[in-house]
Write a protein that holds these residues in place. Sequence first.
Motif, mmCIF file in Angstrom:
data_model
loop_
_atom_site.group_PDB
_atom_site.id
_atom_site.type_symbol
_atom_site.label_atom_id
_atom_site.label_comp_id
_atom_site.label_asym_id
_atom_site.label_seq_id
_atom_site.Cartn_x
_atom_site.Cartn_y
_atom_site.Cartn_z
ATOM 1 N N LEU A 64 -11.418 -5.038 -2.181
ATOM 2 C CA LEU A 64 -11.321 -6.239 -1.348
ATOM 3 C C LEU A 64 -12.624 -6.632 -0.668
ATOM 4 O O LEU A 64 -12.975 -7.822 -0.617
ATOM 5 N N MET B 244 1.230 -5.385 3.592
ATOM 6 C CA MET B 244 0.020 -6.026 4.102
ATOM 7 C C MET B 244 0.108 -7.529 3.833
ATOM 8 O O MET B 244 0.224 -7.967 2.683
ATOM 9 N N THR C 209 -4.832 -8.845 5.791
ATOM 10 C CA THR C 209 -5.839 -8.430 4.819
ATOM 11 C C THR C 209 -7.177 -9.093 5.105
ATOM 12 O O THR C 209 -8.235 -8.445 5.102
ATOM 13 N N CYS D 49 -10.659 -7.181 6.349
ATOM 14 C CA CYS D 49 -11.946 -7.277 5.651
ATOM 15 C C CYS D 49 -13.039 -7.794 6.596
ATOM 16 O O CYS D 49 -14.183 -7.331 6.548
ATOM 17 N N VAL E 1 -9.199 -0.695 0.020
ATOM 18 C CA VAL E 1 -9.807 -1.886 0.617
ATOM 19 C C VAL E 1 -11.290 -1.952 0.290
ATOM 20 O O VAL E 1 -11.828 -3.003 -0.085
ATOM 21 N N ASP F 60 0.857 -1.190 0.000
ATOM 22 C CA ASP F 60 0.000 0.000 0.000
ATOM 23 C C ASP F 60 0.894 1.241 0.000
ATOM 24 O O ASP F 60 1.452 1.617 1.024
ATOM 25 N N HIS G 189 -1.336 -11.598 4.025
ATOM 26 C CA HIS G 189 -2.628 -12.223 3.740
ATOM 27 C C HIS G 189 -3.475 -12.311 4.994
ATOM 28 O O HIS G 189 -4.694 -12.082 4.948
#
Length: 987
Positions: free
Chosen positions: A817, A776, A781, A785, A813, A762, A778
């Motif tokens: 996402l 970031m 992230t 979310c 995001v 980012d 996994h």
Amino acid sequence: MVRPGDRVTLVFPNNDPAAFMVAFYGCLLAEVVPVPIEVPLTRKDAGSQQIGFLLGSCGVTVALTSDACHKGLPKSPTGEIPQFKGWPKLLWFVTESKHLSKPPRDWFPHIKDANNDTAYIEYKTCKDGSVLGVTVTRIALLTHCQALTQACGYTEAETIVNVLDFKKDVGLWHGILTSVMNMMHVISIPYSLMKVNPLSWIQKVCQYKAKVACVKSRDMHWALVAHRDQRDINLSSLRMLIVADGANPWSISSCDAFLNVFQSKGLRQEVICPCASSPEALTVAIRRPTDDSNQPPGRGVLSMHGLTYGVIRVDSEEKLSVLTVQDVGLVMPGAIMCSVKPDGIPQLCKTDEIGELCVCAIATGTSYYGLSGMTKNTFEVFPMTSSGGPITEYPFIRTGLLGFIGPGGLVFVIGKMDGLMVVSGRRHNADDIVATALAVEPMKFVYRGRIAVFSVSVLHDERIVIVAEQRPDSTEEDSFQWMSRVLQAIDSIHQVGVYCLALVPANTLPKTPLGGIHLSETKQLFLEGSLHPCNVLMCPHTCVTNLPKPRQKQPEIGPASVMVGNLVSGKRIAQASGRDLGQIEDNDQARKFLFLSEVLQWRAQTTPDHVLYTLLNCRGTIANSLTCVQLHKRAEKIAVMLMERGHLQDGDHVALVYPPGIDLIAAFYGCLYAGCVPITVRPPHPQNIATTLPTVKMIVEVSRSACLMTTQLICKLLRSREAAAAVDIRTWPPVLDTDDLPKKRPAQIYKPSNPETLAYLDFSVSTTGMLAGVKMSHAATSAFCRSIKLQCELYPSREVAICLDPYCGLGFVLWCLCSVYSGHQSILIPPSELETNPALWLLAVSQYKVRDTFCSYSVMELCTKGLGSQTESLKARGLDLSRVRTCVVVAEERPRIALTQSFSKLFKDLGLHPRAVSTSLGCRVNLAICLQGTSGPDPTTVYVDMRALRHDRSEPPFSFSLIHTINRVSSKKTTYSTPHGPWKPLQ
């Protein structure tokens, strides 16, 4: 009343050279020392007190002036001229013949031999605002005129056009002294006429077929602006165009532009003769006129970064961080020049070092009047060799000019000692900073000649401050964008941070008598807090890099002791936590998967036709949409292209340069399917490539991207001629065009081996031009979310309208996402479309009956300004905002309460509930600390004491408002601590 050797001040306006010349030569014949000064307009002129100090130290009691000037001076009610602040009491004499008696017929002036008696005193304003008087002897005056005559090739009856101030410096030496010695015809153009008609000096050159003209680079610049209105220009008569401020490195642009335009009007290249001068050394160097048109002038392209360390490094002209300098000719006849180190012992510089130029000659000033200590440091300098011995027995004089002596004895000047700012051990020149600020589209926002740059001492180091006058028609948003671009340009070109950039209303900065900014007075107003700016951008975090170390933890009372003590006493500790992710909603199917790529594959199998994304155009119609299976298949094709065409491997970084839309989302998941790490980058603006493309290049280089994916249109833009002028397009990594994708599917979709591996980077550029990238994983992230899903209650049946830039932070995001993780439909509205249709966002919210929407402050401001008078027509078109439950402004700053309140009030009649409008809180390292949820409390306004905040406290009196509109995002834990010293929770 006045005896030989006494000092007399000459107060004449710039439009009366004849009266000044008569008074000046009258003083020389009477063996009286003239001290020319500017006309005081009011009793509180900027710098007037320092001029008075000079007159007092010189023992001046008599002032000579013209009749018109005498009438224009401020008067007391009795008609007398009042005593100006700091001035000695003066007796005013008018020099017109009607006020003077005729001398006897047998009277003849005593013609005195040129000796070391003082001929005149020229005033000089120092960096700190103090005014000094430089004494010039009769022998120096005569020798200087002879040297100028020889260097310039002056002959009798030549015509010279003088645009400069004839009371001092180059204007005095050429227009008053040397012209009389050679019996030349002088045409003086006053500054007041130049403001009305910038072409007046060119017209006089053509009319009188003048051989010589004395100008400044600003006069050449304004002549370029106005030359379209003038015909029949012929400058072939000019054999010498003296550029008085040729020592300013940035005058080269005016010289080159002037030559390009007027070369077809008879102007020859060899005619332009920049010169270097100073009050102490008089004329230091001047480029001689030559008949050889094939001999180009000397110039060099130097690294700006090298100059800050005082060394000469030749660089490439294509770069922005270079300084192109032109020579100012050879040293004056009869003079010797050397370059010494500007600090400490006057040791000779090496050939690749920048130093202060020093001159040994007869034709120079001799002292600062009445200041023997400063005189010794400036006028009696003995340069030393590396072994410690003097190079000669004769003293040198410091010119105050920074530069070096190039090949063939040509002199190059790169700045002045007075403009030098030493920040963190590196030298920066104020003129360079001004030039960089002016390069950022100044004419739309600020006045070109009304910018001041100086340094102030903060925490034992110098910090750069820029103050400029803002144009009345410039809005706050426009000015803020300009200021942000200026800071970014200065940081990238000079590699130095700006402490403060302030814009003040027009005509409020203190002026010099000739209309320029009085630098020291402006600095004093800044230090006193009396500037009253209308826009301020302070960036201490980018330039204050020498903060003291935190205080050591005291052994008797530690952080744990403070926490325990507060708990025992029942005090509330400044700490808060969101809901725990592990104990909420166990039926969340997406939670079973560790990676977003797995969530997308699962949705493509279970709900293939469910629409995840809908993109609207400026007309409000659907431009594109993506179902779960469409996004999955498109991501597969992009993954194949990355592996086959890009030859990328697991973990390679890929820059995604797309406009806001569906392509960006598909490219992101294509990277995840291929095992690559995506970096979203804002594409360059087609109308402003020179400013926006370097940022793209910087992110691509810093992120070490092995490949760049984009659309065919942007691909052409990156390789265009305009792009080649802004950056080196040959160093782009391989560029892949995703408009033409392969047909086949990948043999295997990549699955990370560890949730802690890198998912994406980012990157964002702050308002100060600082580039920051956040890694970031996994796991982070997916958790992020999930937190947003629970906080905003996002489900597949929900629709969310998003009007944000999708390149970094929470905006990225939400755009790319959250829909894949939560399954809700995202209605995407590019903010750029609102420039064509300001009502697009609100009409979409109303049309799709959206309950939750996210926007930015710029979108909210655009709607507030663009739709303020259209609420009735929007209501007639059926716009209804009563269904909106949350309207969240995404930002990383303190809430703009005035804007959110204006927005709520303006659209209240369209059904918007005031409690719906809220703000999020995030930062670079934590993209969403707090976010207004569906079950959050109503927004409330609290007041905190501005004075107490400086001591890390919040108390009610003397307060300003803050709005409470946020709840902590689920799983987030927040603790507020003091910004200095050992950590401790606030009460």
